[in-house]
Design an enzyme around this catalytic site. Structure first.
Site, PDB file in Angstrom:
ATOM      1  N   ASN A   1       0.844  -1.202   0.000  1.00  8.75           N
ATOM      2  CA  ASN A   1       0.000   0.000   0.000  1.00  8.75           C
ATOM      3  C   ASN A   1       0.875   1.247   0.000  1.00  8.75           C
ATOM      4  OD1 ASN A   1      -1.857  -1.809   2.411  1.00  8.75           O
ATOM      5  ND2 ASN A   1      -2.556  -1.433   0.342  1.00  8.75           N
TER       6      ASN A   1
ATOM      7  N   LYS B   1       7.195   2.815  -2.422  1.00 11.70           N
ATOM      8  CA  LYS B   1       7.747   1.507  -2.827  1.00 11.70           C
ATOM      9  C   LYS B   1       7.236   1.110  -4.199  1.00 11.70           C
ATOM     10  CE  LYS B   1       7.843  -0.858   1.651  1.00 11.70           C
ATOM     11  NZ  LYS B   1       7.303  -2.026   2.343  1.00 11.70           N
TER      12      LYS B   1
ATOM     13  N   ASP C   1       9.319  -6.042   2.355  1.00  8.88           N
ATOM     14  CA  ASP C   1       9.346  -5.535   3.729  1.00  8.88           C
ATOM     15  C   ASP C   1      10.717  -4.904   3.936  1.00  8.88           C
ATOM     16  OD1 ASP C   1       7.478  -5.379   6.057  1.00  8.88           O
ATOM     17  OD2 ASP C   1       9.324  -5.970   7.060  1.00  8.88           O
ATOM     18  N   SER C   2      10.708  -3.707   4.444  1.00 14.07           N
ATOM     19  CA  SER C   2      11.962  -2.965   4.497  1.00 14.07           C
ATOM     20  C   SER C   2      11.978  -2.019   5.685  1.00 14.07           C
ATOM     21  CB  SER C   2      12.166  -2.210   3.177  1.00 14.07           C
ATOM     22  OG  SER C   2      10.975  -1.555   2.789  1.00 14.07           O
TER      23      SER C   2
ATOM     24  N   TYR D   1      12.463   7.493   5.283  1.00 15.19           N
ATOM     25  CA  TYR D   1      13.691   7.981   5.922  1.00 15.19           C
ATOM     26  C   TYR D   1      14.748   8.452   4.914  1.00 15.19           C
ATOM     27  CZ  TYR D   1      11.539   5.825   9.992  1.00 15.19           C
ATOM     28  OH  TYR D   1      10.655   5.509  10.996  1.00 15.19           O
TER      29      TYR D   1
HETATM   30  P1  IMP Z   1       6.983  -1.779   5.720  1.00 18.35           P
HETATM   31  O1  IMP Z   1       7.932  -2.540   4.823  1.00 18.35           O
HETATM   32  O2  IMP Z   1       5.647  -1.599   5.125  1.00 18.35           O
HETATM   33  O3  IMP Z   1       6.992  -2.315   7.110  1.00 18.35           O
HETATM   34  O4  IMP Z   1       7.524  -0.278   5.822  1.00 18.35           O
HETATM   35  C1  IMP Z   1       8.809   0.037   5.569  1.00 18.35           C
HETATM   36  C2  IMP Z   1       9.125   1.422   6.118  1.00 18.35           C
HETATM   37  O5  IMP Z   1      10.557   1.528   6.127  1.00 18.35           O
HETATM   38  C3  IMP Z   1       8.626   2.538   5.216  1.00 18.35           C
HETATM   39  O6  IMP Z   1       7.343   2.979   5.593  1.00 18.35           O
HETATM   40  C4  IMP Z   1       9.686   3.606   5.437  1.00 18.35           C
HETATM   41  O7  IMP Z   1       9.449   4.296   6.614  1.00 18.35           O
HETATM   42  C5  IMP Z   1      10.954   2.763   5.628  1.00 18.35           C
HETATM   43  N1  IMP Z   1      11.631   2.537   4.334  1.00 18.35           N
HETATM   44  C6  IMP Z   1      11.696   1.385   3.616  1.00 18.35           C
HETATM   45  N2  IMP Z   1      12.366   1.571   2.470  1.00 18.35           N
HETATM   46  C7  IMP Z   1      12.725   2.864   2.458  1.00 18.35           C
HETATM   47  C8  IMP Z   1      13.406   3.648   1.498  1.00 18.35           C
HETATM   48  O8  IMP Z   1      13.791   3.211   0.395  1.00 18.35           O
HETATM   49  N3  IMP Z   1      13.593   4.933   1.840  1.00 18.35           N
HETATM   50  C9  IMP Z   1      13.168   5.461   3.017  1.00 18.35           C
HETATM   51  N4  IMP Z   1      12.505   4.779   3.929  1.00 18.35           N
HETATM   52  C10 IMP Z   1      12.275   3.474   3.654  1.00 18.35           C
END
Ligand code: IMP
Length: 207
Positions: free
Chosen positions: A10, A14, A78-79, A163
């Site tokens: 969502n 990404k 997931d990141s 970030y």
């Molecule tokens: P999730 O994978 O949905 O748990 O969310 C990953 C979160 O990590 C994102 O909402 C960002 O806050 C952060 N994040 C992941 N990838 C990046 C990136 O490429 N740049 C900046 N923040 C990132």
């Protein structure tokens, strides 16, 4: 034949980077492209990036069963960011760090104040990305990549998301928010994990 992929996220930032990476030779659709409205935040309750990537990919694969998209590959990301001086935080909780609705400017203020005036050598941090790929036959594979750098002394740059304004990458001596999408994808955790996905699919020549 075109490779069909549904991106299980969502997160618009990404999805934009993933679509840009694959380019026009792939049919890459996000959940909003196919009008699927699911709360993936509720699904990612695992303790690790790998757990959460798999949970999201499998959840969306299930949602697509019986639909026109049942034979598409499903790709979930997931990141997050790990900051050594904060004991690896926010890590797997990056999206929710200090509260999901907290503006990133406030999160940066908090992180920078926690790190005070630490010298560059003590500001190491990295973006981490796990891609989980579910094939139509239901087999699942994960791919991991990182992008290392250090936490800036102040946020800089307007591009990207999350970030990006506080991670300086040595390759450019700039934050990832100061890079355009092509530059970021060429070195990023996400771009590198996607390269591994392509190698796995053996369709790098399509790019
Ligand atoms: P999730 O994978 O949905 O748990 O969310 C990953 C979160 O990590 C994102 O909402 C960002 O806050 C952060 N994040 C992941 N990838 C990046 C990136 O490429 N740049 C900046 N923040 C990132």
């Amino acid at each position: 034949m075109q490779t069909n992929i549904i991106v299980a996220t969502n997160n618009i930032g990404k999805a934009t980077e993933i679509k840009h990476f694959f380019g026009p030779c792939f049919n890459v659709l996000s959940l909003s492209d196919i009008s699927i409205d699911v709360d993936l935040d509720a699904v990612e309750d695992g303790d690790t990036f790998v757990d959460n990537a798999i949970k999201k990919a499998e959840f969306v694969k299930d949602v697509l069963k019986g639909s026109n998209y049942r034979d598409f590959l499903v790709l979930a990301d997931d990141s997050g960011i790990e900051i050594d001086a904060l004991g690896g935080k926010p890590g797997v909780d990056s999206a929710n760090f200090l509260g999901r609705e907290t503006p990133y400017a406030k999160r940066f203020e908090h992180i920078l104040s926690e790190m005070d005036d630490l010298p560059v050598e003590e500001r190491a941090a990295r973006f981490v990305c796990i891609m989980a790929l579910v094939c139509p036959c239901d087999s699942i594979h994960t791919f991991r990549a990182t992008l290392g750098g250090y936490i800036a002394y102040e946020p800089q740059g307007e591009q990207g998301f999350g970030y990006d304004p506080i991670l300086v990458v040595p390759q450019y001596n700039k934050t990832t928010a100061m890079l355009d999408i092509e530059q970021k994808n060429a070195i990023s955790h996400r771009g590198r994990a996607l390269t591994l996905v392509l190698e796995h699919l053996d369709c790098g020549s399509k790019l």
